[in-house]
Design a protein around this motif. Structure first.
Motif, mmCIF file in Angstrom:
data_model
loop_
_atom_site.group_PDB
_atom_site.id
_atom_site.type_symbol
_atom_site.label_atom_id
_atom_site.label_comp_id
_atom_site.label_asym_id
_atom_site.label_seq_id
_atom_site.Cartn_x
_atom_site.Cartn_y
_atom_site.Cartn_z
ATOM 1 N N UNK A 148 -1.454 7.953 -24.743
ATOM 2 C CA UNK A 148 -0.491 7.875 -23.642
ATOM 3 C C UNK A 148 0.462 9.060 -23.616
ATOM 4 N N UNK A 149 0.638 9.705 -24.763
ATOM 5 C CA UNK A 149 1.412 10.939 -24.871
ATOM 6 C C UNK A 149 2.817 10.765 -24.307
ATOM 7 N N UNK A 150 3.148 11.472 -23.214
ATOM 8 C CA UNK A 150 4.519 11.471 -22.711
ATOM 9 C C UNK A 150 4.893 10.167 -22.020
ATOM 10 N N UNK B 233 18.369 12.969 -20.520
ATOM 11 C CA UNK B 233 19.446 13.240 -21.472
ATOM 12 C C UNK B 233 19.345 14.666 -22.003
ATOM 13 N N UNK B 234 20.477 15.184 -22.430
ATOM 14 C CA UNK B 234 20.551 16.423 -23.189
ATOM 15 C C UNK B 234 21.310 16.115 -24.473
ATOM 16 N N UNK B 235 21.181 17.001 -25.446
ATOM 17 C CA UNK B 235 21.877 16.748 -26.704
ATOM 18 C C UNK B 235 22.223 18.066 -27.374
ATOM 19 N N UNK C 4 11.988 15.972 -35.554
ATOM 20 C CA UNK C 4 13.026 15.044 -35.122
ATOM 21 C C UNK C 4 12.980 14.913 -33.605
ATOM 22 N N UNK C 5 13.160 13.693 -33.114
ATOM 23 C CA UNK C 5 13.171 13.433 -31.674
ATOM 24 C C UNK C 5 14.380 12.577 -31.327
ATOM 25 N N UNK C 6 14.954 12.851 -30.162
ATOM 26 C CA UNK C 6 16.033 12.010 -29.633
ATOM 27 C C UNK C 6 15.433 11.117 -28.549
ATOM 28 N N UNK C 7 15.630 9.829 -28.698
ATOM 29 C CA UNK C 7 15.096 8.834 -27.757
ATOM 30 C C UNK C 7 16.273 8.078 -27.146
ATOM 31 N N UNK C 8 16.228 7.880 -25.832
ATOM 32 C CA UNK C 8 17.242 7.070 -25.161
ATOM 33 C C UNK C 8 16.564 5.943 -24.392
ATOM 34 N N UNK D 182 12.155 10.402 -24.000
ATOM 35 C CA UNK D 182 12.291 11.368 -25.091
ATOM 36 C C UNK D 182 12.054 12.795 -24.612
ATOM 37 N N UNK D 183 11.885 12.990 -23.305
ATOM 38 C CA UNK D 183 11.561 14.318 -22.788
ATOM 39 C C UNK D 183 12.492 14.738 -21.656
ATOM 40 N N UNK D 184 12.755 13.862 -20.713
ATOM 41 C CA UNK D 184 13.460 14.253 -19.487
ATOM 42 C C UNK D 184 14.842 14.822 -19.771
#
Length: 423
Positions: A231-233, A310-312, A398-402, A417-419
Motif C-alpha cells: 500500500x506504500x503511501x 504537517x511540517x516539523x 525516523x518518521x513523523x506521523x499525525x 506521514x507525507x503530506x
C-alpha cells in the motif's frame, strides 16, 4: 421418494446447478492501479511492479479484458502493453497466484482526449502557456488565452491572470476536463483539453501491539510488513511494544506511559493485537491473517472527509509539529489531533527470533481538540515530541506521523506521514 430426489438431481445438473458447492477460493489480496493515456498512446507496465514479486514464481493471467473499444491489451512474458483506442474508462482484471499468494489486480485505464494531460494534486498551481506548448506544439506565440467553461464550478476555481497564465485552485476532491484555448499572434485558435484532478488519499492507520517474547507476533509483523510494502503511501503504521508476555521488552521501556495510554484506549488484553483506523480491532494471529488486508482495503475505499498535512522542525531536543486540517464536509464529532515519532529498523535479537523491528513508537503527544470540523474550514494545532536518541530531520529511519481521531468512537478520520500543509 428416492425416485423424486433422483429426478430433482437430474434437473439441477441439467441446468448447471451443483448439489455440492465448489470449494471456495483462498482469500485474495486486491489492489487497484489507475493509469492515464491518450488515443494511440502505448503504455508498458512491468508485471513485477503489479505483484510486488517475481512473476516467474507463479501464474499471471488476464481474467477480464474489459471494454475493448477503449484499449487494446497485449501480454508478453513479463510486460503488459496497453494501447489507447477511444475516449473512455475501462477496468481490466488480472489474476496472479503462487504457493502463498492469490492476488487480484484491478487496472483502471482512462483514455482522455486532447494533449497534454496535467494532473495537479491538492494545491494552487500557476500554469503558463509555455507549460502547455513545450510539451506538444512548438513555436506558438500566445496573444491571449481564455476558457470555454464557466469561471467557477463546484470542484475548482480558475482564472486568467494578466492574460499570461491560468491559475487553478482546487476546492475539494474531484476532477474536471477544461477546454483551454489560446489565440496566437496570427489569429489562429489552439484548443487543448486539460484534465485537472484534486485527490486526497484516504491514508489508513494501523496500530500494532507486539512484544519481543510473543511467538504469534512474528507472522503478524510480517503480514503488516507486506501491507506497508504493497500500500506504500496509502497506509501508516505504528507499533507499540508492550511488556506482555515478556516483561523485559527493551522497546517498551522507551515510552511505557504512552504505550499504556493507547493500550487502555483500545482495551488491549494481550499481544498481538492490530487496530485499523481505530475501529477494527483484530485480537490474535488468526484474525490478523484473515482480516487485515480486507480491513485496510475497505478503509481505503471510504470517501475521504478531510485533508491533513504537517511540517516539523527540530528545536533543541523537541520535534515541533505544525498540523493543518481542512475538512471536505462537516464532521459533527469531537476529534483530537495526535502526533507520533516512530523509528524504523531497530536491530535487536528478540526472544521470538525477530532481528529487526519496524515503526517502533518512540514518543506520542496529544494536540488540539475540536467539537466540530466545519466544511472547508482550516484548523491548526502545534504539538511537541521528544526527539529520540539519534534523531535528525535527515535521518530516514525516523518518521513523523499525525492523525485526527474521534474521542468518542476512536475512529481515525485521517492519518498522515507525507503530506505538507497547503499554501
Amino acid at each position: 421418494m428416492k425416485n423424486q430426489l433422483f429426478l430433482i438431481s437430474i434437473i439441477l445438473i441439467y441446468f448447471g446447478c451443483d448439489l455440492i458447492p465448489e470449494t471456495l477460493d483462498p482469500p485474495v489480496d486486491q489492489s487497484v492501479r489507475k493509469e492515464y493515456l491518450q488515443p494511440e498512446d502505448t503504455l508498458n507496465i512491468d508485471i513485477e511492479s503489479l505483484i510486488y514479486g517475481d512473476p516467474q514464481d507463479g501464474v499471471f493471467s488476464l481474467k477480464d479484458i474489459g471494454d475493448t473499444n477503449i484499449v487494446s491489451l497485449f501480454q508478453s512474458e513479463l510486460i503488459l502493453t496497453i494501447i489507447g483506442k477511444n475516449f473512455g474508462s475501462t477496468i481490466i482484471t488480472a489474476h496472479y497466484s503462487n504457493s502463498d499468494k492469490n492476488q487480484i489486480i484491478y487496472l483502471n485505464f482512462i483514455v482522455l482526449e486532447g494533449l497534454p494531460i496535467f494532473i495537479f494534486v491538492g494545491e494552487d498551481t500557476m500554469l503558463t502557456p509555455a507549460d502547455f506548448f513545450d510539451l506538444d506544439v512548438e513555436g506558438i506565440e500566445p496573444d491571449s488565452i481564455f476558457l470555454s467553461s464557466a469561471d467557477e464550478i463546484n470542484t475548482f476555481i480558475w482564472r486568467n491572470e494578466n492574460n499570461q497564465g491560468l491559475v487553478i485552485e482546487g476546492i475539494k476532491p474531484g476532477n474536471q476536463n477544461v477546454l483551454y484555448s489560446v489565440l496566437d499572434t496570427l489569429g489562429s485558435i489552439h484548443e487543448i483539453y486539460l484534465t485537472i484532478e484534486t485527490s486526497v488519499r484516504q491514508v489508513v492507520m494501523g496500530e500494532v501491539f507486539t512484544n519481543v517474547g510473543c511467538i504469534p507476533c512474528v507472522p503478524v509483523n510480517h503480514i503488516l510488513d507486506e501491507i506497508v510494502e504493497e500500500q506504500n503511501i496509502d497506509v501508516t503504521m505504528v507499533r507499540y511494544h508492550w511488556n506482555s508476555p515478556l516483561p523485559i521488552d527493551p522497546m517498551y521501556d522507551y515510552n511505557p506511559d504512552d504505550v499504556e495510554l493507547r493500550r487502555i484506549m483500545y482495551n488491549v488484553p494481550f499481544c498481538p493485537v492490530v487496530v485499523i483506523n481505530g475501529v477494527h480491532i483484530l485480537n490474535g494471529q488468526g484474525p490478523v491473517e484473515n482480516n487485515a488486508h480486507g480491513d485496510v482495503l475497505n478503509e481505503s475505499a471510504i470517501n475521504n472527509e478531510l485533508f491533513m498535512g504537517h511540517t516539523y522542525t527540530l528545536v533543541g531536543d523537541s520535534i515541533v509539529v505544525d498540523l493543518e486540517v481542512r475538512p471536505f464536509k462537516t464532521i459533527n464529532d469531537v476529534v483530537r489531533a495526535w502526533a507520533v515519532v516512530v523509528e524504523d529498523s531497530i536491530e535487536f535479537e528478540a526472544y521470538n527470533g525477530e532481528l529487526i523491528h519496524m515503526q517502533v513508537m518512540r514518543d506520542l503527544n496529544l494536540g488540539s481538540e475540536w467539537e466540530t470540523l466545519v466544511e472547508y474550514g482550516v484548523y491548526t494545532s502545534q504539538l511537541s515530541l521528544l526527539a529520540p536518541e539519534g534523531y535528525s530531520i535527515e535521518n530516514p529511519f525516523f518518521q513523523i506521523i499525525t492523525m485526527v481521531q474521534s474521542i468518542h468512537t476512536n475512529r481515525i478520520y485521517q492519518s498522515n506521514r507525507i503530506y505538507s500543509p497547503l499554501n
